[in-house]
Design a protein around this motif. Structure first.
Motif, short mmCIF file in Angstrom:
data_model
loop_
_atom_site.label_atom_id
_atom_site.label_comp_id
_atom_site.label_asym_id
_atom_site.label_seq_id
_atom_site.Cartn_x
_atom_site.Cartn_y
_atom_site.Cartn_z
N PHE A 152 12.43 -47.43 -1.67
CA PHE A 152 13.33 -47.30 -2.71
C PHE A 152 13.07 -45.24 -3.18
O PHE A 152 13.84 -44.74 -3.46
CB PHE A 152 13.60 -47.98 -3.90
CG PHE A 152 14.38 -47.40 -4.66
CD1 PHE A 152 15.58 -48.50 -4.40
CD2 PHE A 152 14.44 -47.51 -5.93
CE1 PHE A 152 16.79 -48.40 -4.67
CE2 PHE A 152 15.49 -47.05 -6.76
CZ PHE A 152 16.23 -47.39 -6.27
N LEU A 153 11.66 -45.62 -3.51
CA LEU A 153 11.56 -43.98 -4.32
C LEU A 153 11.94 -43.21 -3.12
O LEU A 153 12.58 -41.49 -3.88
CB LEU A 153 10.46 -44.04 -4.92
CG LEU A 153 9.95 -44.95 -6.24
CD1 LEU A 153 8.34 -44.81 -6.24
CD2 LEU A 153 11.01 -44.25 -7.45
N MET A 154 10.86 -42.69 -1.96
CA MET A 154 11.39 -42.08 -1.48
C MET A 154 13.12 -41.89 -1.01
O MET A 154 13.34 -40.58 -0.62
CB MET A 154 11.25 -42.89 0.46
CG MET A 154 9.43 -42.05 -0.09
SD MET A 154 8.32 -40.49 -0.32
CE MET A 154 8.10 -40.52 -2.57
N LYS A 155 14.11 -42.81 -0.28
CA LYS A 155 15.28 -42.34 -0.35
C LYS A 155 15.91 -42.31 -1.41
O LYS A 155 16.90 -41.01 -1.06
CB LYS A 155 15.59 -43.76 0.45
CG LYS A 155 15.26 -44.33 1.49
CD LYS A 155 15.72 -45.86 1.88
CE LYS A 155 15.70 -46.01 3.32
NZ LYS A 155 16.37 -47.27 4.12
N GLN A 156 15.99 -42.16 -2.23
CA GLN A 156 16.23 -41.59 -3.84
C GLN A 156 15.41 -40.46 -3.80
O GLN A 156 16.20 -39.25 -4.21
CB GLN A 156 15.53 -42.42 -5.28
CG GLN A 156 16.35 -41.83 -6.02
CD GLN A 156 15.65 -43.25 -7.58
OE1 GLN A 156 14.50 -43.11 -7.76
NE2 GLN A 156 16.34 -43.12 -8.75
N GLU A 157 14.48 -40.31 -3.88
CA GLU A 157 14.52 -38.63 -3.86
C GLU A 157 15.33 -37.94 -2.86
O GLU A 157 15.14 -36.63 -2.84
CB GLU A 157 12.06 -38.59 -3.76
CG GLU A 157 11.94 -36.65 -3.76
CD GLU A 157 10.50 -36.94 -4.13
OE1 GLU A 157 10.16 -35.21 -3.67
OE2 GLU A 157 10.26 -37.83 -3.95
N PHE A 158 14.56 -37.86 -1.32
CA PHE A 158 14.96 -37.61 -0.21
C PHE A 158 16.40 -37.48 -0.07
O PHE A 158 16.83 -36.05 0.87
CB PHE A 158 14.77 -38.21 0.87
CG PHE A 158 12.91 -37.61 1.16
CD1 PHE A 158 12.03 -37.13 1.03
CD2 PHE A 158 12.46 -36.95 2.50
CE1 PHE A 158 10.89 -37.26 0.44
CE2 PHE A 158 11.22 -36.15 2.94
CZ PHE A 158 10.40 -36.69 2.01
#
Length: 234
Positions: free
Chosen positions: A196-202
């Motif tokens: 979730f955090l990676m998708k949010q950031e990227f």
């Protein structure tokens, strides 16, 4: 993915949709903003809708679908891409239309965990010309952003069973290249939080996509691979 995690990703995807809508000109936003939001909200739980729309766009064909007791269609003319559903429609330029679809697909689709073993499409990946069976790859990394690119590789891995025999032998690949999942790696709540955090950031914050959706970066990558191949042959 469990239902709760799915809901979190759907919410994140709708956040990105709203972000894109807010970036449109005031005229387009007022004319189509509510229709865009409604369409993506209606079909967010059915991932195949956005994938089929994207495939129709890539093939330059119109599309008629029936989902959730609703008929809708996609047509294109010149540079205008139109989706009609219920008594509503929205027409967008190619860049915005593709951005909406690719971001939604990218955010909502599954990300395989570390340790998963996959078979890649031999049409695109065949390290040994004499080998007839597909090569197996162990996933050792996700969300890899090469320097100088504005997109990322969803996966990085090594050939099974030899592993990383030398520095730089890791293979980067995208979801469409996976033909079969041989083994699904371990996953838990920490895995879901990381994805979730990676998708949010990227995707949401940095406005990046999987490299499969970037024609510019794909051409750049292909050119680099050709140059490396020539250097190896010389």
């Amino acid at each position: 993915m469990d239902k709760e995690f799915d809901k979190q990703l759907h919410s994140l995807a709708l956040q990105k949709v709203d972000q894109i809508i807010q970036s449109l000109t005031k005229e387009i936003r007022l004319k189509y903003g509510h229709a865009i939001q409604e369409f993506f909200s209606l079909f967010m739980e059915d991932k195949t809708v956005f994938q089929e729309l994207y495939h129709a766009y890539k093939k330059c064909t119109s599309l008629d679908l029936h989902r959730k007791h609703i008929n809708f269609s996609y047509t294109y003319e010149d540079s205008s891409h139109t989706v009609s559903f219920l008594d509503k429609c929205f027409s967008l330029d190619e860049t915005t239309f593709v951005q909406l679809l690719s971001n939604t697909i990218d955010i909502t689709r599954e990300v395989l965990p570390l340790g998963s073993i996959v078979e890649l499409d031999p049409v695109y990946f065949k390290p040994d010309k004499e080998k007839t069976s597909p090569s197996k790859i162990v996933i050792t990394g996700r969300f890899i952003a090469p320097q100088g690119y504005h997109s990322y590789f969803p996966y990085g891995g090594v050939v099974y069973p030899v592993g990383e025999v030398k520095i730089g032998s890791q293979i980067y690949f995208t979801t469409p290249l996976i033909k079969k999942v041989v083994h699904h790696g371990y996953t838990d709540e920490m895995e879901d939080a990381f994805v979730f955090l990676m998708k949010q950031e990227f995707i949401v914050e940095k406005d990046m996509n999987s490299i499969e959706f970037s024609n510019q970066d794909m051409k750049k990558l292909q050119q680099e691979m050709k140059q490396k191949k020539k250097a190896g042959e010389s």
